[in-house]
Design a protein around this motif. Structure first.
Motif, mmCIF file in Angstrom:
data_model
loop_
_atom_site.group_PDB
_atom_site.id
_atom_site.type_symbol
_atom_site.label_atom_id
_atom_site.label_comp_id
_atom_site.label_asym_id
_atom_site.label_seq_id
_atom_site.Cartn_x
_atom_site.Cartn_y
_atom_site.Cartn_z
ATOM 1 N N ILE A 6 -78.199 6.324 -62.929
ATOM 2 C CA ILE A 6 -77.168 6.991 -62.133
ATOM 3 C C ILE A 6 -76.226 7.725 -63.093
ATOM 4 O O ILE A 6 -75.787 7.155 -64.100
ATOM 5 N N LYS A 30 -86.779 6.704 -58.264
ATOM 6 C CA LYS A 30 -86.711 6.108 -59.612
ATOM 7 C C LYS A 30 -86.692 7.223 -60.648
ATOM 8 O O LYS A 30 -86.820 7.000 -61.840
ATOM 9 N N ASN A 71 -84.269 6.498 -52.514
ATOM 10 C CA ASN A 71 -84.592 5.336 -53.344
ATOM 11 C C ASN A 71 -85.396 5.768 -54.576
ATOM 12 O O ASN A 71 -86.276 5.052 -55.053
ATOM 13 N N TYR A 125 -80.410 3.051 -54.092
ATOM 14 C CA TYR A 125 -80.905 2.835 -55.450
ATOM 15 C C TYR A 125 -81.444 1.412 -55.531
ATOM 16 O O TYR A 125 -80.808 0.479 -54.995
ATOM 17 N N LYS A 126 -82.593 1.251 -56.151
ATOM 18 C CA LYS A 126 -83.193 -0.086 -56.301
ATOM 19 C C LYS A 126 -83.279 -0.813 -54.961
ATOM 20 O O LYS A 126 -82.877 -1.982 -54.849
ATOM 21 N N PRO A 161 -78.341 10.085 -58.489
ATOM 22 C CA PRO A 161 -79.476 9.537 -59.219
ATOM 23 C C PRO A 161 -79.917 10.532 -60.288
ATOM 24 O O PRO A 161 -80.000 11.736 -60.027
ATOM 25 N N GLY A 196 -77.519 1.856 -63.454
ATOM 26 C CA GLY A 196 -76.518 2.082 -62.400
ATOM 27 C C GLY A 196 -75.243 1.284 -62.595
ATOM 28 O O GLY A 196 -74.330 1.364 -61.770
#
Ligand code: AAL
Length: 343
Positions: free
Chosen positions: A249, A297, A295, A191-192, A244, A269
């Motif tokens: 999240i 979005k 990853n 994530y991010k 996600p 998140g």
């Protein structure tokens, strides 16, 4: 009245994308016949799809007796259901019929970290390699508390071979902090652009406080991991199950705490809020998350996974079994790509 309109994803559960019911199915191929407590399968990892099949890893214990508590434990008698365990795995082409493949990560020889038990694993795929995070016990669980740090192994393929990194990957916190004794249920997502690894600790030693979930992030799977300054980021929950969802999240907040039996959502998140209240949640759920490591979005959610049921005896947990759960926590349940993986 106003909070029904302001605080949830939609005022009606049927329109709330993070509301669901759960359905459970026995798995085919995994033995359910052993009810004397000498075999356990519990705490499944996330399910991943590689090489045309699904993979799940889990805590596997096979001991001459059921768990008997720390006082009676020795080299062959387990203290707890996850003592004297190894991490095993199974594969499946349809998510219902599984073939047990045997050990993935054994207990290393003494005095290596985790020689007493390796348990409660979860998987990360990062730059084409696979990383397994798990609880590594160097003494029987229950000797003081359920004390352990997080260890890791890595492999080029989900079939292994796995190489154990004989060092602590996520250390316990300093004295008098909330995670000073245990880091449980490591749960990595991408994530991010980073590894977001959620975990449970329990303020153990302070009976007035309860288990909560924290977050540690890293740029490299073997660390260093930085614990979030807002830890614990979730007020409740036991075995954390996160995925996600849209830009943020979502978390199945199961078992412990006043906000148990909720699904929570954090746009960033980190700052979780209650999104829905649900019932009969899957325990220690390991979902199949198509975008766990992409990853994304715009997370698409989940529709199924593996969870466990525990057979409680009068004094302890004597063994557990794995089952399948199905739910609708997906934004695309009718999307052909999602349907391929959902029945
Ligand atoms: C589970 C998990 C961790 C604990 C034990 C085995 O519910 O929270 O894995 O250590 O129980």
């Amino acid at each position: 009245m106003q909070r029904n309109y302001d605080n949830y994803m939609a005022p009606r559960p049927e329109d709330n994308e993070l509301y669901t019911q759960f359905k459970y199915t026995q798995l085919k191929g995994l033995d359910y016949s052993n009810h004397d407590g000498t075999i356990t399968r519990r705490d499944p990892s996330k399910v991943i799809f590689e090489n045309g099949k699904y993979y799940v890893w889990y805590t596997h214990r096979q001991t001459p007796t059921p768990p008997k508590g720390a006082k009676m434990a020795n080299d062959t008698i387990p203290s707890a259901d996850w003592d004297l365990s190894e991490i095993w795995y199974a594969t499946s082409t349809d998510g219902f019929t599984w073939k047990e493949q045997g050990v993935a990560i054994p207990r290393p020889p003494k005095p290596n970290l985790g020689h007493r038990s390796v348990a409660t694993a979860d998987i990360l795929k990062w730059k084409g390699k696979f990383y397994m995070y798990y609880q590594g016990f160097s003494e029987a669980s229950g000797t003081r508390g359920d004390d352990c740090p997080v260890l890791a192994s890595y492999a080029d393929s989900p079939d292994g071979p796995w190489t154990a990194v004989n060092k602590i990957i996520i250390p316990n916190g300093p004295k008098d902090t909330w995670d000073q004794y245990s880091i449980h249920d490591p749960y990595p997502l991408v994530y991010k652009d980073k590894i977001y690894l959620y975990y449970k600790s329990d303020f153990d030693g302070n009976p007035d406080l309860i288990r909560m979930q924290g977050l540690a992030t890293a740029d490299n799977p073997l660390g260093p991991f930085t614990k979030n300054p807002l830890n614990p980021v979730l007020t409740s929950g036991h075995e954390t199950t996160l995925f996600p969802f849209e830009e943020g999240i979502a978390a199945l907040t199961i078992k412990d705490g006043n906000e148990h039996k909720t699904i929570q959502f954090a746009k960033d998140g980190i700052n979780f809020e209650i999104a829905s209240i649900v019932e009969l949640m899957p325990t220690a759920a390991g979902p199949y998350i198509p975008d766990a490591f992409t990853n994304t979005k715009d997370g698409r959610g989940i529709t199924w996974g593996i969870s466990h049921f525990i057979n409680y005896t009068t004094w302890s947990e004597n063994h557990a079994i794995l089952v399948r759960f199905d739910c609708d926590l997906s934004l695309d349940i009718d999307d052909p790509e999602m349907k391929k993986h959902h029945v």
